[in-house]
Structure formats: C-alpha cells, structure tokens
Design a protein around this motif. Sequence first.
Motif, PDB file in Angstrom:
ATOM      1  N   VAL A   1      41.887 -34.032 -21.517  1.00  0.00           N
ATOM      2  CA  VAL A   1      41.320 -35.362 -21.765  1.00  0.00           C
ATOM      3  C   VAL A   1      40.094 -35.594 -20.891  1.00  0.00           C
ATOM      4  CG1 VAL A   1      41.777 -37.839 -21.681  1.00  0.00           C
ATOM      5  CG2 VAL A   1      43.562 -36.270 -22.452  1.00  0.00           C
TER       6      VAL A   1
ATOM      7  N   THR B   1      42.362 -40.247 -16.205  1.00  0.00           N
ATOM      8  CA  THR B   1      42.798 -39.583 -17.437  1.00  0.00           C
ATOM      9  C   THR B   1      44.177 -38.946 -17.314  1.00  0.00           C
ATOM     10  OG1 THR B   1      41.904 -37.394 -16.884  1.00  0.00           O
ATOM     11  CG2 THR B   1      40.384 -38.990 -17.850  1.00  0.00           C
TER      12      THR B   1
ATOM     13  N   ASP C   1      48.146 -38.160 -17.146  1.00  0.00           N
ATOM     14  CA  ASP C   1      49.333 -38.709 -17.813  1.00  0.00           C
ATOM     15  C   ASP C   1      50.465 -38.839 -16.793  1.00  0.00           C
ATOM     16  OD1 ASP C   1      51.101 -39.641 -19.698  1.00  0.00           O
ATOM     17  OD2 ASP C   1      51.646 -37.638 -20.434  1.00  0.00           O
TER      18      ASP C   1
ATOM     19  N   ARG D   1      43.767 -44.347 -18.725  1.00  0.00           N
ATOM     20  CA  ARG D   1      44.665 -43.908 -19.796  1.00  0.00           C
ATOM     21  C   ARG D   1      46.050 -44.495 -19.535  1.00  0.00           C
ATOM     22  NH1 ARG D   1      46.146 -37.494 -20.415  1.00  0.00           N
ATOM     23  NH2 ARG D   1      47.708 -37.625 -22.080  1.00  0.00           N
TER      24      ARG D   1
ATOM     25  N   GLU E   1      47.948 -44.758 -25.393  1.00  0.00           N
ATOM     26  CA  GLU E   1      47.864 -43.606 -26.297  1.00  0.00           C
ATOM     27  C   GLU E   1      48.399 -43.941 -27.681  1.00  0.00           C
ATOM     28  OE1 GLU E   1      50.008 -40.575 -24.311  1.00  0.00           O
ATOM     29  OE2 GLU E   1      48.388 -40.096 -22.919  1.00  0.00           O
TER      30      GLU E   1
END
Length: 595
Positions: A426, A486, A488, A512, A533
């Motif tokens: 990403v 970015t 996760d 994100r 997302e």
Amino acid sequence: MALPIDSDAFSDSLVVLGAAGLVIPAFARLRVSPVIGFILVGMLVGPNGLGSLVDRYPWLYHVTITQSESISPFAELGIILLLFSIGLELSFRRLWSMRKLVFGLGASQLALCGLLIGAALYLIGQSWAGAFGLGMALALSSTALVLPMTGTRSQVGRPAFAMLLLEDVALVPIIFALGVLAPQAQDAGLEPLLTTIGLGALTIVLMLIAGRILLPPLFAQAARTKSPELFLAASLLIVIIASVATTAAGLSPIVGALLAGILIAETEFRSEVEITTAPFKGLALGVFLITIGMSVDVRQIAANWPSLVTAVIGVVLVKTIVTGALLRFAGARPGVALETGVLMSSPSETTLIVLSAAVGARLITPSTAAFWQTVTAIGLTITPVLARVGHDMARRIELRRAGGLGELADTPVPEQRVAIIGFGRVGQLVADLLRTHGKGFVGVDADIDAVATARSQGYPVLFGDISRPGLLERLELGNSAALVLTMDQPQLSLKIVRLVRARFPDLTIVARARDVYHAAELYRLGVTDAVPEALESSLQLSEAVLVDLGVAMGPVIASIHEKRDELRKEIRETGELDREPRLRRTRLSDVEAES
C-alpha cells in the motif's frame, strides 16, 4: 474380545490422545509449533520421565507411558501417514516448475551437507556406510517447522521450500541406498541386490501407471457420494495397498506411502484428500514425535551434555555455512542467505526416519541411533530460537549493507515532503502516485527486508520505528506536507496518531483504517482523513458496476465522491454507520485486546 480398562494399550492410547488434544491447541495459542510440544510431552510422560515413577506413585500409571514399545505400531503408522502427506505436497508438475531451485540448489545443499557431516563422523571412527547414513540423515531439515515460519513465497521461504522439496523427494532413494548398503544385502551377493532393484523399479512403474488410470475414477465415485468417510476410506486404502506393494517388492512401506501421495497430488482431488486426512496426519505425527520424546533421557543428557552440545553445534554450523554459501553463490542477499542457512540448520523429523532405517539395515548400532535421536530432538526444540537468532543477525547485516543504522538515520529528509509510514504494498502504491504527480515523499518502515528492497528500487526509505520519538525528530514532521499511515496495525496507527497530533496539531494526517469503527477512533484522535478498507471497497465496487452498466464516467465519479464525503461526515459525527452491523464493530478496546 473386550479390551480391559486397565490394560497398558488402553491406558497408553488415552495418554496419547489426551496429549494430542492438549498440545495442539495449547501450543497453537502460544504460536509455537506443536512438533516441539509433542517432543516435550514424550519426554515428560515417557518411561524416562514421569513413567519411571509409577512404582513409587501408582496413580501416575493413568497419565504416563511406561513402555515405549507399546505405541511403536502407532509410531510406524505415523511415519507412513507423514510420508503420505509429504507426497501430497509434491506432484510432478510442481517439481518441474521449480526444477532449477529444487534439483540445483536443493541437491547441492543436501549432498554437500551429507558429505561433510559423514566425513567428520568417518574420521572419528564411524564405519563408512554408517557415516553415509548418519550424514544424509542429519543433512535433512524440518519441513514441519520451517515452512510455517517462512511460507513458500518470501525471500527466505522460496529457497527453503525448494531445498525441503528436494529432501522430501530424496528420502526414498536415501532409504533405498541404506537397504543396499546393509551387511545382509552385501553378504548375499550381487544377484539378490539386482533382483531387489529390478523388482522395486518394476513395482514403482506399475504403481505410477495404475495410479494414473485408476485413481481419478475411484475418487470421482467417492466424490459423488458426498461422504467424507468414504473419501477417507479410499485414501487410506490407497496408502495401504501402495505400502504393501513396496514391502512385497523388498522396499520400505514408506516408499509406497510417498508414492501414493504423489499420485493423488496429480489428480484434481488432492485438496479434498488433504483436508480429509489432515486430522489423522496431525495425530499420527504427534504419536511419532511422542515416541521420539520418550527416547530422550534427561539424565543421559545431563551425563553426556558435552558430547551432545558439541554434536548439535557441529551439525548447525556445517549446515548453516553450506546453505548460506550456496545461496550467496546463487545470488541471494547476505542477510537472506544467513537467515535461510540458520533456519535450515537443525535436523528434521525425517532424520528420525532415516536413523530408524539405518538401524534396521544394521549400519549403525541402536545406541548410536539413540544418541543422534537425542541430538535431533534437541535440534527440533531449538529451531524457533535459531529462527529468531537468524532473523536478528540477517537484519543487522542488511542494515550494515544498506549503509548502517547511523547512516540511515542521518539521511537528509527534504522539507515539504509527504512522510509515508509503512512501506509495504500500500505504501509503495501511494509513493508511486505521489511521484506521478510530482510530489516528494520519504518512506519509513520497521522491516529491514522491505527497506532494503525499496531502496534497491530507488525509493527514499528509512529504517526505523515511528513510535520512537527520535525518529519523529529526524523526520521533521513540522516541515512536512502530510503524514500517511498505511500499516494494517490498528493499535499502532492509533498510537502514532495520538503521539503525532499532540506534537504537530496542524499537520495533515491521512490513515488507513481497518473498518468504520477504527476510522471513528482515528477521527477522535485528530486525523484529517481516515480511509476504511471495507468502505472504499464498496465504493470501488459501486463505481465498477455503474460504469459497466453504461453510466457515464463523470457522473459516476461525482456521485462516488459525494457518497464518500457523506459517509465520512457520518463517521466523524456519530462514530459509526447506521448500515453497519453492530456485531462486527472494531472498537479501540477490541483492537487493544487483539494486540
């Protein structure tokens, strides 16, 4: 005839089943391979552990195994099912697609490691045939431990998988060679040996032909019944027939089990067979490893620890050096070569199979086999530790190769650039789009492999942990145009936003988010924009279907932007979406519990 409730067989079966039921979930929760758990359980409940105290404490009889021979048949079944599962992972097509790595790198690694270890054992007094058997046994590495830690597609996992694949394939010829070298085979002369080779080769060829013809319709018929029990019965029947056929031809039954797995892997029913037999494979492997643990005597380890430590270190060093050198010769980065070498350095569960075959062929004595079984058990147990050490050493090497931590930290960060935290897939996509529109950026990632790869591709990326204040100072976020998160990792992103917003109240922060509830937490902490997302996927799906239905691109894009703004406003104001199922929320408390 009914089995007495106090019989040894019944008691031992309960202990083994209970151990499997406890070890697998317990060690899975601890994120440790159950292989280690089974070995430790065998050491604990076996005749050299608590089982030796049964005479003093009779109640221990019900939770221990006093005679390792009583579960030997189960251990042999475990070996057969283990080889069957290895065969399922092979297939001729898979071998051919990786032939250069498998038969080049893999064959070189196995041959060189076996040769060096065998030569060392020969020099200290082992017979040449016994040294060959021990060398090849100890050159093998653990598929059950290595692959779950590396996967098959990472920079370390791909070469490791190729070498492990070659070892699985080579297991059959190694065991066959041990049978050929057996004293009884040599004393009988050349004619019986040639007969065995010819009959074995004929049996294998016939099995390959029959398998290609008979297995597809057999499994197709089993599939039509939609009965998992019939599928399992068909799989076990094939294993039994193949093992009996190779035994009748003078080969080991595990040769037949491996071939049965390879033949099934060539059919379209491979995945179903793997799923159906997986519980039995795990249990059988557990029984096999428990018997290995029972062969380990802690008192003997204490009495012979200098020899055992020397043997373990010697095997680990030889395999690390050989594997690492071959990978460097093949063009791998120094860190990758070292980490793979260390990870592949300990012996394998299949080492124990080869040791058993060498004892059966009378190439080594049972006492010698017991010593190396203990070495193998120790090696399997310390494999996760070796993996951690190898990873840390590789990280230092890659840091030094990339210019060193000091130089990375001193890399100038130009003003008015976008700082991208997390430079995986990403982060790299964000960087590419920034570059397309003429915007400067600098990336930061705590994964040295990601940093090294990105820097080799020309991206300005720093190595470091953004949650540490020192790196924040180095990034000079006060002069940056924006900060993009970015990763996760919900808890980490919340922590960074809290830290950065407290120090830079006017900085643009785009993050994100895992879902709308994580996004709401980010908004509460002060991000400029949070990108859930699931929400973005829904908007992209909507855009695609509208365009495919013939709606003009301009109005579609306008409506998508309008809907995005509406949903973001709703998330900011209410912390949730009315359309979102309330049972699927990701609250901050959930994220913290997950971490």
